[in-house]
Design an enzyme around this catalytic site. Structure first.
Site, PDB file in Angstrom:
ATOM      1  N   GLU A  36      -0.667   1.623  -5.319  1.00  0.00           N
ATOM      2  CA  GLU A  36      -0.399   0.322  -4.840  1.00  0.00           C
ATOM      3  C   GLU A  36      -0.326  -1.305  -5.572  1.00  0.00           C
ATOM      4  O   GLU A  36      -1.085  -1.315  -6.633  1.00  0.00           O
ATOM      5  CB  GLU A  36      -1.730  -0.742  -2.891  1.00  0.00           C
ATOM      6  CG  GLU A  36      -2.507   0.971  -2.431  1.00  0.00           C
ATOM      7  CD  GLU A  36      -3.365   0.424  -1.841  1.00  0.00           C
ATOM      8  OE1 GLU A  36      -3.446  -0.264  -1.501  1.00  0.00           O
ATOM      9  OE2 GLU A  36      -4.224   2.143  -2.103  1.00  0.00           O
ATOM     10  N   HIS A  77       1.070  -1.192   0.098  1.00  0.00           N
ATOM     11  CA  HIS A  77      -0.152  -0.049  -0.562  1.00  0.00           C
ATOM     12  C   HIS A  77       0.969   1.074   0.049  1.00  0.00           C
ATOM     13  O   HIS A  77       1.028   1.993   1.266  1.00  0.00           O
ATOM     14  CB  HIS A  77      -0.913   0.043   1.325  1.00  0.00           C
ATOM     15  CG  HIS A  77      -2.061   0.316   1.183  1.00  0.00           C
ATOM     16  ND1 HIS A  77      -2.059   2.018   1.068  1.00  0.00           N
ATOM     17  CD2 HIS A  77      -3.527   0.664   1.216  1.00  0.00           C
ATOM     18  CE1 HIS A  77      -3.068   2.741   1.364  1.00  0.00           C
ATOM     19  NE2 HIS A  77      -4.137   1.698   1.397  1.00  0.00           N
TER      20      HIS A  77
END
Length: 305
Positions: free
Chosen positions: A274, A171
């Protein structure tokens, strides 16, 4: 900490320092061409700063809730073994469990070209609480390669006797000068699920800009995208392997003001891109097998481009 590992870490310009994040140590590396930080709590690459430039990664000054599952926004959190909410138990933390436990430093060295190598590990057998939260035995490893840019090779081994369902993301919070002018290239024509619009499926038209009010899961996405930052005068090339999704996230002004784990104006200085396997790109790791995903970030000035 193992004395041999400490000597090897010192040889690559690194050291272990205490940190306030869950009172867990961080690895600091200082080299002529860059500096970097890795938090052992959660296995985060926290910071990567090419010499003379701004950090490639964003860190919120907001420390969030102090509970075990309090969320913080910085660096490269590991979302594993589920992405988003847990489909079977709402009481489990969003985005999995890997970022809420202490990882272990297991290897330090150099690659053949001189890049620094840091390997950290998280195993379910080392944390009884993990065994309560997740029924599959596993071992995770992250191999950080630090040099002119950085890469993260993330591997997950299924040590149980049953197939293990996985959705996941690295992330990454990229630091940007201004989200109004930043652009993400490389997703034109890709179908995405717009989580800010009732999870409707849409098709990307051209570049993504401005990088604001985004919560999109791009399915079957290309391996390479580029983040253009006119304010900082640089381009980041982001390449991945073993990941079929790209997720773009920025809360936008209205949502940022409602959140208690981020400052009101910080949304202007990051966009999450991400490396992921999410939604219909989720998969299973067969019993006794392993899956890897990897992404690499290289930076160059827009003048060079």
């Amino acid at each position: 900490m193992d004395a041999q590992l400490m000597r090897e870490l010192e040889e690559i310009g690194g050291e272990i320092r205490p940190n306030s994040l869950r009172e867990c140590d961080e690895i600091f590396i200082d080299q002529p061409s860059y500096s970097a930080r890795i938090a052992l709590w959660g296995g985060h690459l926290v910071s990567f700063v090419p010499t003379g430039q701004a950090d490639l990664l964003f860190q919120s000054i907001n420390e969030g809730a102090q509970s075990r599952f309090g969320r913080r926004h910085f660096g490269v959190p590991v979302c594993w073994p589920w992405f988003g909410a847990n489909a079977e138990d709402d009481d489990l933390p969003a985005h999995g469990l890997a970022r809420y436990f202490r990882w272990q430093l297991v290897e330090v060295g150099r690659f053949k070209n001189g890049d620094a190598k840091i390997v950290i590990r998280l195993a379910s057998e080392d944390h009884p609480l993990i065994e309560e939260m997740w029924p599959h035995a596993f071992e995770l490893r992250q191999v950080f390669r630090l040099g002119e840019g950085f890469s993260i090779n993330f591997s997950a081994a299924n040590l149980s006797d049953k197939d293990m369902p996985i959705s996941e993301a690295l992330h990454t919070y990229f630091y940007i000068g201004d989200n109004q002018t930043a652009q993400v290239h490389g997703l034109d024509g890709v179908t995405y699920v717009d989580k800010f619009d009732d999870a409707k499926e849409k098709v990307q038209q051209g570049i993504v800009s401005p990088c604001e009010e985004l919560d999109r899961v791009y399915l079957n996405a290309p391996e390479r995208v580029e983040l253009i930052d006119p304010t900082l005068g640089r381009k980041l090339r982001i390449e991945s392997e073993g990941a079929r999704s790209k997720v773009l996230w920025n809360p936008g002004e209205a949502l940022a003001k409602l959140r208690t784990d981020i400052e009101d104006d910080e949304f202007r200085h990051f966009v999450c891109i991400e490396t992921a396997n999410a939604l219909s790109n989720a998969y299973q790791i067969p019993a006794g097998e392993m899956h890897q995903l990897r992404f690499t970030v290289q930076v160059e000035s827009l003048e060079q481009s």
